[in-house]
Design a protein around this motif. Sequence first.
Motif, short mmCIF file in Angstrom:
data_model
loop_
_atom_site.label_atom_id
_atom_site.label_comp_id
_atom_site.label_asym_id
_atom_site.label_seq_id
_atom_site.Cartn_x
_atom_site.Cartn_y
_atom_site.Cartn_z
N HIS A 294 0.86 -0.99 -0.16
CA HIS A 294 -0.08 0.08 0.09
C HIS A 294 1.18 1.07 0.44
N LEU A 295 0.63 2.49 -0.83
CA LEU A 295 0.83 3.32 -0.98
C LEU A 295 1.24 4.41 0.21
N ALA A 296 2.43 5.16 0.90
CA ALA A 296 1.99 5.94 2.05
C ALA A 296 2.33 7.38 1.38
N ILE A 297 1.70 8.95 2.58
CA ILE A 297 2.75 9.63 2.05
C ILE A 297 3.63 10.02 2.19
N PRO A 337 0.36 19.93 4.12
CA PRO A 337 -0.49 19.50 4.87
C PRO A 337 -0.14 17.72 4.27
N ALA A 338 -0.14 16.71 5.71
CA ALA A 338 -0.55 15.42 4.72
C ALA A 338 -2.00 15.02 5.21
N GLU A 339 -2.91 16.01 5.90
CA GLU A 339 -4.48 15.52 5.34
C GLU A 339 -5.18 16.51 4.90
N ALA A 340 -5.66 16.62 3.85
CA ALA A 340 -6.65 17.91 3.83
C ALA A 340 -8.26 17.40 3.88
#
Length: 347
Positions: A294-297, A337-340
């Motif tokens: 699985h791909l991660a940031i 930011p990592a999340e939005a």
Amino acid sequence: MPTPPEATLEQAERFRDDYRRIREQVTRVIVGQNTVVDGALTALFVGGHVLLEGVPGLGKTLLVRTLAEAMSLSFSRIQFTPDLMPADITGTTIVVEGQDEAGRTVRDFQFRKGPIFSQIVLADEINRATPKTQSAMLEAMQERSVTVSGGAGGTYTMDRPFLVMATQNPIEQEGTYPLPEAQLDRFLFKLEVGFVSRGELHEIIDRTTGSVEATVESVLDAETIIGHQQLVRSVIAAPNVRDYAVRAVLATHPESEYTTKMVRQFVRFGASPRAAQALILAGKARALLDGRVHLAIEDIRGVLAESLRHRVLLNFEGQAEGVTPDMVIGDLTESLPAEAAGVPGGA
């Protein structure tokens, strides 16, 4: 088109083993330059192309030759010069004379393939050729085919896998032609080949001036590489991770809501959608190397510079202030930011 099955941990382990094997062969010859070697191998396993930039004598050409030797793939080198013509790369149509069953002389058109029809192509000093000749590679790099007009016209498909590795010298600009943006955008990565350390230079001398010559064994074939390219695409990418790549690309555009002050001040044009594709694919390869399916940031952050530095075009103020694309990308990475909120497809 059917969706490929998801990658398994067992397949990821085989990918890692083959990656290590070919990396070991390359590092028998290439000293240092670990980031460049990893970038070239990543491009190979995701089906992209690489632009190598560095001063002469740092092993750019040797890297490509060694990579070709470590695989059972066809290889060709094109030395770019100002007098090189497009037909010298793609091939040309010639008239072939023969006899028919009645003994009469007949003439026919035949297409003779150029050096671009190899699985690994070294485009050496690509910025020394004219833009017209440089552009002859655009269709081959993107579509994996060459269209020919005339008597033996048609579309000729490249053998898979197909990898173009181009080199250019960033210092000597006299008599050179900067690559047009459309050409640059065809490269998955732009890798900067820096100078080696004191210890690495000692090792280079030991390897190249002694009586023992390093040998490279062929450890992978075309079928295995194509299988790994398909495996990379089957790695899972969650919507929020894909969205990070999308926002990273949008942040390179001065008018975007995700951009930074540095981008607004120093950037003229940002990256294209191909940059997002490069981030996702290269990130998936990094995930497999880390033993994940699985791909991660963090995988995407690890390839931001290589994927974006040739796609971020500075304005006059940025050039005058000595700003580099890597400085812009570094600032973007720290600010994004990592999340939005509002992730398409849910997060």
